[in-house]
Design a protein around this motif. Structure first.
Motif, PDB file in Angstrom:
ATOM      1  N   TYR A   1       0.865  -1.178   0.000  1.00 20.45           N
ATOM      2  CA  TYR A   1       0.000   0.000   0.000  1.00 20.45           C
ATOM      3  C   TYR A   1       0.900   1.226   0.000  1.00 20.45           C
ATOM      4  CZ  TYR A   1      -3.840  -3.175   0.951  1.00 20.45           C
ATOM      5  OH  TYR A   1      -4.770  -4.185   0.848  1.00 20.45           O
ATOM      6  N   ALA A   2       1.004   1.865  -1.172  1.00 23.63           N
ATOM      7  CA  ALA A   2       1.926   2.982  -1.334  1.00 23.63           C
ATOM      8  C   ALA A   2       1.422   4.224  -0.605  1.00 23.63           C
ATOM      9  CB  ALA A   2       2.108   3.301  -2.814  1.00 23.63           C
ATOM     10  N   ALA A   3       2.358   5.010  -0.093  1.00 27.38           N
ATOM     11  CA  ALA A   3       1.996   6.265   0.576  1.00 27.38           C
ATOM     12  C   ALA A   3       1.177   7.158  -0.343  1.00 27.38           C
ATOM     13  CB  ALA A   3       3.253   6.984   1.033  1.00 27.38           C
ATOM     14  N   SER A   4       1.511   7.160  -1.625  1.00 27.97           N
ATOM     15  CA  SER A   4       0.815   8.032  -2.575  1.00 27.97           C
ATOM     16  C   SER A   4      -0.637   7.630  -2.794  1.00 27.97           C
ATOM     17  CB  SER A   4       1.553   8.027  -3.915  1.00 27.97           C
ATOM     18  OG  SER A   4       1.650   6.706  -4.432  1.00 27.97           O
ATOM     19  N   ASP A   5      -1.008   6.403  -2.409  1.00 27.01           N
ATOM     20  CA  ASP A   5      -2.386   5.931  -2.584  1.00 27.01           C
ATOM     21  C   ASP A   5      -3.253   6.171  -1.356  1.00 27.01           C
ATOM     22  OD1 ASP A   5      -1.813   5.047  -5.127  1.00 27.01           O
ATOM     23  OD2 ASP A   5      -1.308   3.004  -4.479  1.00 27.01           O
ATOM     24  N   ARG A   6      -2.656   6.645  -0.252  1.00 26.55           N
ATOM     25  CA  ARG A   6      -3.450   6.867   0.949  1.00 26.55           C
ATOM     26  C   ARG A   6      -4.356   8.091   0.784  1.00 26.55           C
ATOM     27  NH1 ARG A   6       0.671   7.125   5.855  1.00 26.55           N
ATOM     28  NH2 ARG A   6       1.851   8.327   4.310  1.00 26.55           N
ATOM     29  N   SER A   7      -5.554   8.029   1.333  1.00 29.43           N
ATOM     30  CA  SER A   7      -6.396   9.221   1.403  1.00 29.43           C
ATOM     31  C   SER A   7      -5.847  10.135   2.487  1.00 29.43           C
ATOM     32  CB  SER A   7      -7.849   8.839   1.704  1.00 29.43           C
ATOM     33  OG  SER A   7      -7.936   8.142   2.939  1.00 29.43           O
TER      34      SER A   7
ATOM     35  N   ARG B   1      -2.799  11.376   7.039  1.00 30.82           N
ATOM     36  CA  ARG B   1      -2.861  10.392   5.948  1.00 30.82           C
ATOM     37  C   ARG B   1      -3.368   9.073   6.525  1.00 30.82           C
ATOM     38  NH1 ARG B   1       1.899  13.384   4.942  1.00 30.82           N
ATOM     39  NH2 ARG B   1       1.866  14.430   2.903  1.00 30.82           N
ATOM     40  N   HIS B   2      -4.354   8.504   5.846  1.00 28.30           N
ATOM     41  CA  HIS B   2      -5.074   7.339   6.354  1.00 28.30           C
ATOM     42  C   HIS B   2      -4.666   6.071   5.596  1.00 28.30           C
ATOM     43  CE1 HIS B   2      -7.679  10.374   8.182  1.00 28.30           C
ATOM     44  NE2 HIS B   2      -7.879  10.884   6.985  1.00 28.30           N
ATOM     45  N   SER B   3      -4.308   5.032   6.343  1.00 29.63           N
ATOM     46  CA  SER B   3      -3.976   3.754   5.714  1.00 29.63           C
ATOM     47  C   SER B   3      -5.212   2.904   5.441  1.00 29.63           C
ATOM     48  CB  SER B   3      -3.004   2.964   6.604  1.00 29.63           C
ATOM     49  OG  SER B   3      -1.762   3.615   6.697  1.00 29.63           O
ATOM     50  N   PHE B   4      -6.306   3.184   6.153  1.00 28.99           N
ATOM     51  CA  PHE B   4      -7.544   2.423   5.995  1.00 28.99           C
ATOM     52  C   PHE B   4      -8.707   3.376   5.737  1.00 28.99           C
ATOM     53  CE2 PHE B   4      -4.897  -0.154   8.870  1.00 28.99           C
ATOM     54  CZ  PHE B   4      -4.850  -1.338   8.159  1.00 28.99           C
TER      55      PHE B   4
ATOM     56  N   HIS C   1     -13.631   9.211   3.936  1.00 30.90           N
ATOM     57  CA  HIS C   1     -12.848   8.453   2.961  1.00 30.90           C
ATOM     58  C   HIS C   1     -13.224   6.978   3.066  1.00 30.90           C
ATOM     59  CE1 HIS C   1     -10.495  12.102   2.451  1.00 30.90           C
ATOM     60  NE2 HIS C   1     -10.297  12.127   3.749  1.00 30.90           N
ATOM     61  N   TYR C   2     -14.448   6.669   2.648  1.00 28.95           N
ATOM     62  CA  TYR C   2     -14.964   5.318   2.840  1.00 28.95           C
ATOM     63  C   TYR C   2     -14.515   4.416   1.696  1.00 28.95           C
ATOM     64  CZ  TYR C   2     -18.148   1.389   3.352  1.00 28.95           C
ATOM     65  OH  TYR C   2     -18.672   0.131   3.488  1.00 28.95           O
ATOM     66  N   ASP C   3     -13.951   3.283   2.045  1.00 28.76           N
ATOM     67  CA  ASP C   3     -13.514   2.293   1.074  1.00 28.76           C
ATOM     68  C   ASP C   3     -13.888   0.917   1.610  1.00 28.76           C
ATOM     69  OD1 ASP C   3     -12.283   0.539  -0.639  1.00 28.76           O
ATOM     70  OD2 ASP C   3     -10.282   1.403  -0.455  1.00 28.76           O
TER      71      ASP C   3
END
Length: 226
Positions: free
Chosen positions: A6-12, A22-25, A30-32
């Motif tokens: 999970y790349a830092a650039s993909d975090r919300s 910055r959120h990892s989940f 930022h609902y996923d």
């Protein structure tokens, strides 16, 4: 899953005045639905605060909240009347239990702050709220348990937070547990051919005991779940 990067650039991310998170989940707006957690880990936030900024008084319940300060100084105040100063290299565990209010701000006198905070589901709900602050671990060649195991107590069975401060070329072996969440807070490492840099993470749930090697000075945070 095996290993998933999970790349830092993909975090919300969420931004307020004086604060970037910055959120990892999946978190708040930022609902996923495909990224709701990893084992008992339901939140893994990376916060950067300006001096005096942070989170004003707010409630929590039924969470184990573990905070590791990377840079600066964080001031924690809660509804038990306690106030604690959490410096870089220290860990705090807030067991929200049946309900507690707290605030967390960067010390206005000392400049900004960066910390990583994880939320975990408790094994037993409804307990009395509790707070504990740990001493900074001594730098070591391997992973050091800072919460869970030989570290501060966590109300989530089998969960451990381990930290390693690595020099270029240092190698460590991940714990012999079924699952690990490996986060390169600073620096750069390789894990079985996968490259992780500042803010990147990998989730491992297949073969324990994999080897991580640093290519530059690195602070590595590993959640391990037995």
């Amino acid at each position: 899953m095996g290993m998933a990067v999970y790349a830092a650039s993909d975090r919300s991310s969420s931004a307020e005045v004086g604060r970037l998170t910055r959120h990892s989940f999946s978190f708040g707006p930022h609902y996923d639905p495909t990224n709701l957690g990893f084992g008992p880990l339901v939140c893994h936030n990376d916060d950067v605060l300006a001096a005096g900024a942070g989170y004003p008084d707010h409630p929590h319940s039924e969470l184990e909240i573990v905070t590791w300060v990377l840079e600066g100084t964080l001031v924690h105040t809660d509804s038990t009347g306690a106030q604690h100063v959490v410096e870089a290299g220290r860990v705090q565990v807030l067991s929200a239990g049946s309900g507690i209010r707290h605030s967390e701000v960067a010390d206005a006198r000392l400049g900004g702050c960066r910390f990583v905070q994880a939320w975990l589901a408790p094994s037993v709900p409804g307990r009395e709220p509790a707070y504990v602050l740990g001493e900074a671990p001594q730098p070591a060649s391997g992973l050091v348990e800072v919460a869970g195991g030989d570290g501060l107590p966590i109300g989530t069975s089998g969960a451990r937070l381990l930290v390693a401060r690595l020099a270029p070329g240092d190698a460590i072996t991940l714990p012999e547990d079924p699952r690990q969440h490996v986060f390169a807070a600073t620096g750069a490492v390789s894990l079985e051919g996968l490259e992780l840099r500042d803010g990147d993470a990998v989730r491992v749930d297949d073969e324990p005991g994999r080897v991580v090697r640093a290519s530059e000075e690195t602070e590595l945070l590993v959640w391990s779940f037995g």
